[in-house]
Design a protein around this motif. Sequence first.
Motif, PDB file in Angstrom:
ATOM      1  N   ASP A  12       0.891  -1.285  -0.059  1.00  0.00           N
ATOM      2  CA  ASP A  12       0.028   0.136   0.017  1.00  0.00           C
ATOM      3  C   ASP A  12       0.888   1.379  -0.131  1.00  0.00           C
ATOM      4  N   LEU A  13       0.242   2.414  -0.309  1.00  0.00           N
ATOM      5  CA  LEU A  13       1.008   3.779  -0.433  1.00  0.00           C
ATOM      6  C   LEU A  13       1.707   3.945   0.850  1.00  0.00           C
ATOM      7  N   ALA A  14       0.890   3.716   2.128  1.00  0.00           N
ATOM      8  CA  ALA A  14       1.677   4.065   3.172  1.00  0.00           C
ATOM      9  C   ALA A  14       2.714   3.414   3.720  1.00  0.00           C
ATOM     10  N   SER A  15       2.826   2.203   3.308  1.00  0.00           N
ATOM     11  CA  SER A  15       4.032   1.194   3.702  1.00  0.00           C
ATOM     12  C   SER A  15       4.988   1.732   2.644  1.00  0.00           C
ATOM     13  N   THR A  16       4.848   1.881   1.452  1.00  0.00           N
ATOM     14  CA  THR A  16       5.797   2.483   0.490  1.00  0.00           C
ATOM     15  C   THR A  16       6.570   3.770   0.910  1.00  0.00           C
ATOM     16  N   TRP A  17       5.590   4.623   1.234  1.00  0.00           N
ATOM     17  CA  TRP A  17       5.833   6.097   1.764  1.00  0.00           C
ATOM     18  C   TRP A  17       6.983   5.857   2.877  1.00  0.00           C
ATOM     19  N   ALA A  18       6.592   5.197   3.873  1.00  0.00           N
ATOM     20  CA  ALA A  18       7.436   5.017   5.351  1.00  0.00           C
ATOM     21  C   ALA A  18       8.436   4.272   4.831  1.00  0.00           C
ATOM     22  N   ALA A  19       8.762   3.288   3.899  1.00  0.00           N
ATOM     23  CA  ALA A  19      10.241   3.120   3.543  1.00  0.00           C
ATOM     24  C   ALA A  19      11.077   3.908   2.712  1.00  0.00           C
ATOM     25  N   LEU A  20      10.435   4.888   1.839  1.00  0.00           N
ATOM     26  CA  LEU A  20      10.999   5.853   0.975  1.00  0.00           C
ATOM     27  C   LEU A  20      11.398   6.951   1.981  1.00  0.00           C
ATOM     28  N   ARG A  21      10.648   7.501   2.951  1.00  0.00           N
ATOM     29  CA  ARG A  21      10.961   8.446   3.759  1.00  0.00           C
ATOM     30  C   ARG A  21      12.061   8.413   4.760  1.00  0.00           C
ATOM     31  N   ASP A  22      12.126   7.285   4.976  1.00  0.00           N
ATOM     32  CA  ASP A  22      13.169   6.586   6.073  1.00  0.00           C
ATOM     33  C   ASP A  22      14.533   6.468   5.373  1.00  0.00           C
ATOM     34  N   VAL A  23      15.312   7.612   4.871  1.00  0.00           N
ATOM     35  CA  VAL A  23      16.369   7.484   4.192  1.00  0.00           C
ATOM     36  C   VAL A  23      17.543   6.862   4.723  1.00  0.00           C
ATOM     37  N   THR A  24      17.606   6.907   6.241  1.00  0.00           N
ATOM     38  CA  THR A  24      18.870   6.212   6.618  1.00  0.00           C
ATOM     39  C   THR A  24      18.955   4.975   6.590  1.00  0.00           C
ATOM     40  N   ALA A  68       6.101  16.210  -1.110  1.00  0.00           N
ATOM     41  CA  ALA A  68       4.564  16.264  -1.167  1.00  0.00           C
ATOM     42  C   ALA A  68       4.304  14.716  -0.280  1.00  0.00           C
ATOM     43  N   ASP A  69       3.769  14.983   0.906  1.00  0.00           N
ATOM     44  CA  ASP A  69       3.642  13.994   1.880  1.00  0.00           C
ATOM     45  C   ASP A  69       2.798  12.606   1.127  1.00  0.00           C
ATOM     46  N   GLU A  70       3.390  11.482   1.080  1.00  0.00           N
ATOM     47  CA  GLU A  70       2.968  10.167   0.493  1.00  0.00           C
ATOM     48  C   GLU A  70       2.506  10.455  -1.001  1.00  0.00           C
ATOM     49  N   ALA A  71       3.400  11.178  -1.517  1.00  0.00           N
ATOM     50  CA  ALA A  71       3.245  11.212  -3.005  1.00  0.00           C
ATOM     51  C   ALA A  71       5.005  11.446  -3.480  1.00  0.00           C
ATOM     52  N   GLU A  72       5.777  12.353  -3.208  1.00  0.00           N
ATOM     53  CA  GLU A  72       6.932  12.462  -3.826  1.00  0.00           C
ATOM     54  C   GLU A  72       7.792  13.361  -2.978  1.00  0.00           C
ATOM     55  N   PHE A  73       9.073  13.122  -3.112  1.00  0.00           N
ATOM     56  CA  PHE A  73      10.120  13.854  -2.574  1.00  0.00           C
ATOM     57  C   PHE A  73      11.278  13.992  -3.820  1.00  0.00           C
ATOM     58  N   SER A  74      11.926  15.180  -3.773  1.00  0.00           N
ATOM     59  CA  SER A  74      13.222  15.395  -4.727  1.00  0.00           C
ATOM     60  C   SER A  74      14.115  15.911  -3.981  1.00  0.00           C
ATOM     61  N   TRP A  75      15.422  15.394  -4.143  1.00  0.00           N
ATOM     62  CA  TRP A  75      16.591  16.226  -3.472  1.00  0.00           C
ATOM     63  C   TRP A  75      17.665  16.556  -4.527  1.00  0.00           C
ATOM     64  N   THR A  76      18.294  17.389  -4.123  1.00  0.00           N
ATOM     65  CA  THR A  76      19.418  18.038  -5.009  1.00  0.00           C
ATOM     66  C   THR A  76      20.604  18.129  -4.475  1.00  0.00           C
ATOM     67  N   ASN A  77      21.912  17.942  -5.325  1.00  0.00           N
ATOM     68  CA  ASN A  77      23.373  18.031  -4.833  1.00  0.00           C
ATOM     69  C   ASN A  77      24.030  19.110  -6.096  1.00  0.00           C
ATOM     70  N   HIS A  78      24.592  19.847  -5.218  1.00  0.00           N
ATOM     71  CA  HIS A  78      25.393  20.830  -6.332  1.00  0.00           C
ATOM     72  C   HIS A  78      26.829  20.534  -6.305  1.00  0.00           C
ATOM     73  N   ILE A  85      19.480  16.118  -9.790  1.00  0.00           N
ATOM     74  CA  ILE A  85      18.460  16.032  -8.873  1.00  0.00           C
ATOM     75  C   ILE A  85      17.741  14.433  -8.926  1.00  0.00           C
ATOM     76  N   GLY A  86      17.400  14.098  -7.637  1.00  0.00           N
ATOM     77  CA  GLY A  86      16.995  12.763  -7.516  1.00  0.00           C
ATOM     78  C   GLY A  86      15.428  12.940  -7.151  1.00  0.00           C
ATOM     79  N   ARG A  87      14.724  12.392  -8.058  1.00  0.00           N
ATOM     80  CA  ARG A  87      13.285  12.584  -7.707  1.00  0.00           C
ATOM     81  C   ARG A  87      12.635  11.082  -7.386  1.00  0.00           C
ATOM     82  N   HIS A  88      11.852  11.096  -6.327  1.00  0.00           N
ATOM     83  CA  HIS A  88      11.067   9.811  -5.932  1.00  0.00           C
ATOM     84  C   HIS A  88       9.706  10.067  -5.842  1.00  0.00           C
ATOM     85  N   LEU A  89       9.007   9.375  -6.702  1.00  0.00           N
ATOM     86  CA  LEU A  89       7.589   9.452  -7.010  1.00  0.00           C
ATOM     87  C   LEU A  89       6.876   8.116  -6.668  1.00  0.00           C
TER      88      LEU A  89
END
Length: 143
Positions: A12-24, A68-78, A85-89
Motif C-alpha cells: 500500500d501507499l503508506a508502507s511504500t512512503w514509510a520505506a521511502l521517507r526513512d532515508v537512513t 509532497a507527503d505520501e506522493a514524492e520528494f526530490s533532493w538536489t546535490n550541487h 536532482i533525484g526525484r522519488h515518486l
Amino acid sequence: MMLTTSTEARADLASTWAALRDVTDWPRWTRSMTSVERLDDGPLRLGSRARVKQPGMQPLVWEVTTFADEAEFSWTNHSPGVRTIGRHLISPTAGGGTTITLELAQTGPLAGLLGLLFGRRNRRYLAMEVAGLAAASEAAAGR
C-alpha cells in the motif's frame, strides 16, 4: 541527462512512503548506498539534508527541494560543474499496490561528460534502488 525507472510494489501507499521517507534505512535494502546520514532532526521534509555515500563515489550532501507527503520528494546535490536532482515518486495502483518511479537528472557544463562516464553505473544504481524500495515496502506491508 535524465534517467527514469519504474516498478510496481505489492504494498500500500503508506508502507511504500514509510520505506521511502526513512532515508537512513536505505542502505539496508539497496547495495547502491553504503550509508545515509541525516544532517538534521525530525522526519524528512522540505529543506532536510543528508550525506549519502555510494560505492565508488565520494560522499555527497543532498537537500530536499520538493516534498509532497505520501506522493514524492526530490533532493538536489550541487557539485562543481553539475547539479543533480533525484526525484522519488509514488502513486497508488487500482489493485491496492503502489507505482514507484525514480528519476535522476543532471544539468550543468559537466553533465554530458558525467553522463558518458557514469551513466551505466547510474542506471544500475537506479534499478537497485527501485527494486529494493519495492521489496522493503512489501516486507513492511507483510506481503
